[in-house]
Scaffold this motif. Sequence first.
Motif, short mmCIF file in Angstrom:
data_model
loop_
_atom_site.label_atom_id
_atom_site.label_comp_id
_atom_site.label_asym_id
_atom_site.label_seq_id
_atom_site.Cartn_x
_atom_site.Cartn_y
_atom_site.Cartn_z
N SER A 237 2.53 -2.42 -3.80
CA SER A 237 1.66 -2.17 -2.64
C SER A 237 2.39 -2.63 -1.37
O SER A 237 3.32 -3.44 -1.43
N SER B 217 2.88 4.09 -2.45
CA SER B 217 1.67 3.52 -1.84
C SER B 217 1.83 3.58 -0.32
O SER B 217 2.96 3.67 0.19
N THR B 218 0.71 3.53 0.39
CA THR B 218 0.75 3.66 1.85
C THR B 218 -0.10 2.59 2.52
O THR B 218 -0.97 1.99 1.91
N CYS B 219 0.15 2.40 3.80
CA CYS B 219 -0.71 1.55 4.65
C CYS B 219 -0.62 2.09 6.07
O CYS B 219 0.31 2.83 6.42
N SER B 220 -1.60 1.73 6.87
CA SER B 220 -1.64 2.18 8.27
C SER B 220 -1.22 1.06 9.19
O SER B 220 -1.35 -0.13 8.87
N THR C 87 1.57 5.74 9.67
CA THR C 87 1.49 5.45 8.23
C THR C 87 2.86 5.02 7.71
O THR C 87 3.88 5.64 8.03
N THR D 234 2.02 -3.53 3.09
CA THR D 234 1.26 -3.78 4.32
C THR D 234 2.23 -3.82 5.48
O THR D 234 3.41 -4.17 5.32
N CYS D 235 1.71 -3.48 6.66
CA CYS D 235 2.56 -3.48 7.86
C CYS D 235 1.78 -4.05 9.03
O CYS D 235 0.63 -3.65 9.28
#
Length: 595
Positions: free
Chosen positions: A128, A211-214, A196, A130-131
Amino acid sequence: MANSGNFGTSNDKIVYWIEYYTNSQNIPNNISNITAKVWVKRTNTGYTTYGSGTVNLNINGTNYSQEITSSQRITSSPICLIEKTVDIPHNADGTKVVRIEASISHSQFNSGTNGLNYTLSTIARKSSVTCADGNIGSATTININRASSGFTHTLKYSFGGLNGTIATKTSNTSVGWTIPTSFYSKIPNSKSGQGTITCETYSGDTLIGSSTCSFNAFVINSNPTVTATVVDTNATTKALTGDENKLIKYYSNAKVTITATAKNNATIQSQKVVCGAKTATTASSTLNNVETGIFDISCTDSRGLTASTRATKTLIDYVRLAFTQITLSRPSTTSNTVNATVKGNYFNASFGAVSNTLTLKWRWRVKNGSWSSYATVTSIKSGNTFSYSASLGTNFSFNNEYEFEFVATDKLATVTSAKTVTRGLPILDIGKDDVKANGTIYQFDKEVLTNEANAMLKALLLSICYPVGSIKISTSSSNPGTYIGGTWVAWGKGRVPIGIDTADNDFKTVEKTGGSKTHTLTVEEMPEHNHSFSYEGTNKNPMVDTGLSGNEWGVHFETKNEFRASPASMNNTGGSKAHNNLQPYIVCYMWKRTA
């Protein structure tokens, strides 16, 4: 390895069980390789069971069968009837529970189907990510929660259609990243945008998953810039100052040129200049007749970001040319001389290249006649004021009305003021004892004699102001006939006037009199009341005997069937005098015109 424990059969001396274990796991392919075996034995010694049959082993829904031969003798020593090694795919998240079941059909015994659930070790899958939010052009951090220490990750970004790679198969779990300035082009009308981050997880060269995060990217250091030039475009004021960068209050026309520049793909949406009460909203504008040398300039870009600056110009504090007082008068009503007092405000200084000057002149004419030539006079200057006081001449007949015009001129303005001097004597002079006409009197366009005109005017005014029947109230004892004419008699002696009321018999006739200064109450006008009286004795039940004379009354009392008279008396009171019947008043003379 593990086993299921014993399962019973139709022969209570024969049991079987399932042995199972994991051989290996394929992390890239998310697969476990496992082995399952079915064992059987007798629980007592000294006996052997043999014959033919079938053993079934079901692993993860797939059934496997094995023939049992007579050579496979069942004793107290365990014997393996079937062994299978298979690959088991895990779920997408790396977890898996395998169902393993077995049954035996034998010529000497049988069993039902028995089994167990085998939970496999979870296979590590995609990581996973996060940013942290950040400012465009500044560093931020991407954090990876790695599922396996052997994984590597490729990081990519997407922002408003812009795509790029941040890192390729990095083994780091914290990756620093500078947000590209190219992002500005995708948010020209906003102060922030959302992008993203995609994290691709690899085991070796095999992609495990993504997996992605915004994240939010913010616009910074992007306020527009603004400058401006201000110059005077009024040729007259520029000639007086000798410098287009200087302004003269009330007269300079300031041309303002604004240069506004947006940053980082934004555009300029509006611009504005404010100078005192004057405002303009274009890149180039002229503010006429400015009253201050301070110019506040601002602009706003498409993101709503602003910039401002101030331009300050030297302002010549010009004093408006103006008359503050013009007074014209004759020394007397029959004088032919006219005196003048003139005052005003004046900028008594230099504009820079040229000093200010003042010219004061005047002219005259008989009312509605032709103007004379201008006469120029010299005024006295003190600070920013001027004054002039002198006689304008002695040829202004008191029988005529005159118009005068005064003109003041400096380097920027000319002001004019007109004044009138009336006749020395009034046309009509209404005095206490007479009315005078100072001039020729006309009746129906025909000139009449002065005395006749005076009499006519006097009679006219009398008939208008005091027609026959008028009442004149005064504190003077003089008969009005002696000073305004007509026949007057004293009227209303000792009485107060009251308005006529045709609906009331007492007040419906003009000059009817009534009322009195004092008044004595009659018996009928007295309020109803009681009197007290006294008597002698202590007997009860008094009875008044009115047969006695004078102020004596007979009072009888009842005692043992007998009556006895007792003397009693009652006294008179009051003075029978008249009371004052006057309302509040004030005394004056009243006259009635009768002819």
